[in-house]
Structures are given as C-alpha cells and as structure tokens.
Design an enzyme around this catalytic site. Structure first.
Site, PDB file in Angstrom:
ATOM      1  CD  GLU A  41     -45.097 -69.126  -6.308  1.00  0.00           C
ATOM      2  OE1 GLU A  41     -45.274 -70.295  -6.175  1.00  0.00           O
ATOM      3  OE2 GLU A  41     -45.524 -68.420  -5.504  1.00  0.00           O
ATOM      4  CG  ASP A  63     -43.631 -72.943 -12.298  1.00  0.00           C
ATOM      5  OD1 ASP A  63     -42.867 -73.688 -11.778  1.00  0.00           O
ATOM      6  OD2 ASP A  63     -44.226 -73.318 -13.102  1.00  0.00           O
ATOM      7  CG  ASP A  72     -43.174 -69.954  -3.537  1.00  0.00           C
ATOM      8  OD1 ASP A  72     -42.875 -70.888  -4.421  1.00  0.00           O
ATOM      9  OD2 ASP A  72     -44.111 -70.060  -2.508  1.00  0.00           O
ATOM     10  CD  GLU A 126     -41.024 -71.324  -9.007  1.00  0.00           C
ATOM     11  OE1 GLU A 126     -40.956 -72.119  -9.493  1.00  0.00           O
ATOM     12  OE2 GLU A 126     -41.889 -70.787  -8.514  1.00  0.00           O
TER      13      GLU A 126
END
Length: 233
Positions: A49, A53, A122, A125
């Site tokens: 994650e 991101d 999450d 990502e």
C-alpha cells in the site's frame, strides 16, 4: 493461480507473471494476524500500500501536468487530491469488486470489511504496487489511468469540485424524514470498460438519472439532473 484470482485478473485487465504479488496485495492485516501462528512469514499488504500510494500519486500528477498545461498549481493539487483520496479509491475498488477477493480475518469479514472504504482503498493502492512490481511503471500507469482519467475529466467537464451530490443532500436535509439514495440500475460493457447507470431516488421516487464510466460519475450526473428538476441549476 486459482480461478478466484484469475477472475480478478480479468476484471483489472492485467495478467501477473508472479501470482504471489497479486495474492500479497489482497492480504489484510486482520488475516495476517490470525494466520501468524501457522504462517509466521505471512505479511499483509501494508508495505505494498505504501508503494502503491507513491506510484498512484506519480501517475496522476504526471497525467495532470502533461494533459492540462492551462491549469495552475492550485487546481492541479485539488484535482489530484480528489482523485487519490480514500473515497475515490474505494469507488475505483468497487468498480472491480476488489472487496470480494480480499483475505480478511473472520471478525473483519463479519463486520462488513469487504465494503469498508478504508480497507478497499488501501487494497487498491496495494494492487497498484503489485502491478508495478510485476510489470513496471507502464502497466501500472495503464491500470491507474483507466480509473483516474474518467474521474478527472468528469471533475473538469462537470465542475464536480462543486459536488452536485453535496448540493442535493443539503436541499434534501431541509426537510426532516426525507431519504435520498443512489441506486445502480444498469452495468454494461466488458470488465475493464464498464458503463454505469445510477438513479437518484428521494423516498423511493426517481428524481435524477445519470450514466458514467464510474459509479461516482453516474451519481454526480444523476444528482445534477435532480438539481435541475428542483430548479437549482
């Protein structure tokens, strides 16, 4: 690769060389914790994650910079924030039904974790990171832009930074007991290129209808139509 994950590959439009990366992207911390005693090396998707991101921000920022040279920095930042926020990512995840494929702990699963925005955003990502690690930046970019471009262009063309849904909600809240909801009435096209039709309903009565390449876009268009009905546009 199980049939379950093969279905997800079809939905995202990408086939993994290393299937373990996809599996790891779907492991929530609750599952990892419950499985820890049996599989001490099992890791959750939080590290992925983190990487996802960064890749997401890079791809969206690059797209905005290259395709909208007329926009100042402040507008670019606002568009990016609207596109990489939890709400948007959860909607992107819902489009591919990512929650159906997550590995959750029993408690989290029973508490509607598969639909919880904080979990699905999450995981989205982490999925970006998995694609990036497996196929490089170009493949990750293709995946991200499939969701981000319609979202961004909708924000621009419809001026959705004004948020029609919020405006409609504020009108509805002036009367107590009114129930406003958005209902999916049609979903068409191949898994990687869906078209959604949403209806805005007030006390079960249809007051607006919208079509878009994402549920969010369709909801905003439905809300705009409702505002026109109320004489607010």
């Amino acid at each position: 690769m199980s049939h379950h994950l093969s279905q997800l590959e079809q939905r995202i439009g990408y086939r993994f060389e290393n299937a373990t990366l996809l599996k790891n992207a779907l492991i929530h911390s609750s599952y990892a914790n419950e499985s820890g005693s049996k599989h001490p090396a099992l890791d959750c998707n939080e590290r992925m994650e983190f990487l996802g991101d960064t890749v997401l921000s890079l791809v969206v920022s690059t797209y905005l910079f290259q395709n909208h040279p007329d926009l100042p920095e402040g507008n670019l930042s606002k568009l990016r924030s609207f596109t990489v926020c939890e709400k948007a990512l959860a909607e992107f995840a819902a489009e591919i039904r990512l929650g159906d494929y997550l590995m959750l702990g029993k408690g989290e699963d029973h508490n509607n974790g598969r639909q919880r925005p904080s979990i699905t955003s999450d995981a989205f990502e982490a999925l970006i990171a998995a694609i990036y690690l497996d196929g490089g930046l170009k493949n990750a970019q293709t995946f991200v832009l499939r969701f981000a471009v319609p979202h961004i262009e909708c924000l621009l063309s419809e001026q959705i930074t004004e948020d029609y849904k919020t405006a409609l909600q504020q009108i509805v809240q002036q009367e107590q007991g009114e129930k406003l909801e958005y209902v999916l009435v049609a979903e068409e096209g191949p898994p990687h290129q869906r078209t959604f039709t949403m209806e805005a309903r007030l006390n079960s009565n249809v007051i607006g209808r919208g079509i878009g390449s994402s549920k969010r876009e369709a909801e905003q268009r439905a809300a705009k139509e409702a505002l026109i009905l109320f004489g607010k546009q």
